[in-house]
Design a protein around this motif. Sequence first.
Motif, mmCIF file in Angstrom:
data_model
loop_
_atom_site.group_PDB
_atom_site.id
_atom_site.type_symbol
_atom_site.label_atom_id
_atom_site.label_comp_id
_atom_site.label_asym_id
_atom_site.label_seq_id
_atom_site.Cartn_x
_atom_site.Cartn_y
_atom_site.Cartn_z
ATOM 1 N N VAL A 203 0.836 -1.201 0.000
ATOM 2 C CA VAL A 203 0.000 0.000 0.000
ATOM 3 C C VAL A 203 0.871 1.251 0.000
ATOM 4 C CG1 VAL A 203 -1.593 1.374 1.413
ATOM 5 C CG2 VAL A 203 -2.016 -1.064 1.062
ATOM 6 N N ALA A 204 1.889 1.272 0.863
ATOM 7 C CA ALA A 204 2.753 2.439 0.973
ATOM 8 C C ALA A 204 3.468 2.727 -0.343
ATOM 9 C CB ALA A 204 3.760 2.241 2.108
ATOM 10 N N ARG A 205 3.974 1.682 -0.997
ATOM 11 C CA ARG A 205 4.664 1.872 -2.278
ATOM 12 C C ARG A 205 3.708 2.388 -3.349
ATOM 13 N NH1 ARG A 205 6.786 -3.212 -0.995
ATOM 14 N NH2 ARG A 205 5.480 -4.202 -2.615
ATOM 15 N N GLU A 206 2.538 1.771 -3.421
ATOM 16 C CA GLU A 206 1.552 2.183 -4.428
ATOM 17 C C GLU A 206 1.132 3.635 -4.212
ATOM 18 O OE1 GLU A 206 0.305 0.404 -6.970
ATOM 19 O OE2 GLU A 206 0.381 -1.732 -6.460
ATOM 20 N N ALA A 207 0.897 4.000 -2.959
ATOM 21 C CA ALA A 207 0.466 5.365 -2.653
ATOM 22 C C ALA A 207 1.557 6.371 -2.995
ATOM 23 C CB ALA A 207 0.080 5.475 -1.177
ATOM 24 N N ALA A 208 2.799 6.081 -2.602
ATOM 25 C CA ALA A 208 3.904 6.992 -2.893
ATOM 26 C C ALA A 208 4.064 7.186 -4.396
ATOM 27 C CB ALA A 208 5.199 6.468 -2.271
ATOM 28 N N ASP A 209 4.030 6.097 -5.145
ATOM 29 C CA ASP A 209 4.177 6.192 -6.599
ATOM 30 C C ASP A 209 3.034 7.007 -7.215
ATOM 31 O OD1 ASP A 209 6.446 4.671 -6.482
ATOM 32 O OD2 ASP A 209 5.507 2.802 -7.172
ATOM 33 N N TRP A 210 1.814 6.812 -6.713
ATOM 34 C CA TRP A 210 0.658 7.520 -7.253
ATOM 35 C C TRP A 210 0.789 9.033 -7.047
ATOM 36 C CZ3 TRP A 210 -3.004 5.595 -10.375
ATOM 37 C CH2 TRP A 210 -4.134 6.370 -10.630
ATOM 38 N N PHE A 211 1.137 9.408 -5.832
ATOM 39 C CA PHE A 211 1.254 10.847 -5.542
ATOM 40 C C PHE A 211 2.428 11.480 -6.288
ATOM 41 C CE2 PHE A 211 -1.136 9.778 -1.516
ATOM 42 C CZ PHE A 211 -2.280 10.475 -1.862
#
Length: 217
Positions: A203-211
């Motif tokens: 989740v953390a990786r996906e969120a960071a990449d998205w932002f």
Amino acid sequence: MDTRRTETTIPAGGGRLVGDLVVPAGARGFVLFAHGSGSSRHSPRNRMVAEALNRSALATLLVDLLTGDEEEIDDRTGELRFDIGLLTGRLVGIVDWLATGEPAGRLPIGLFGASTGAAAALSAAVQRPDQVYAVVSRGGRPDLAGADLRRVRAETLLLVGGLDDEVLRLNNRALADLDAGAELRVVPGASHLFEEPGTLDRVAREAADWFVTHLPG
């Protein structure tokens, strides 16, 4: 990396809210967290995600959307955590405060919502389309944003655990009402709280990449 960490009080929606502000040196954007049902800014899950965002040069603000007196009421009744209008109003007030540049300069803003906080994040993005560029929902209830879903212009990512059957069904329904640019990504082997090993890291990786990808500049 030089990082500024402060506890701050924010006037928003008729209340004064307490939040934890983290601003890395050279921050490229700002992510405001909207926690979910019965949670708070001390949520270890949201704090873990926030730390990952900080490592990606994103400033974060974890904030309690209810005042102390309201939290006491909600602990007894559970009613305010589902008051999407109230939570949205608080988020909009915080977005306006961030947009002044006082906390960390004028940075593009994203919203990270969990559970009922995801609906409030999407509705706040509708009310502030020129300030909120991206939204990420973790195990959220975007369906509770209702008619606002069709008006969301912020780039939206829905993250749902593969074992969270009911929430996955509700997110699929919400995705049909969101703009074509929205995405639903399923985290295999994850339940609603992403307690299984490695799932919250995903989740953390996906969120960071998205932002990083969708916040301008």
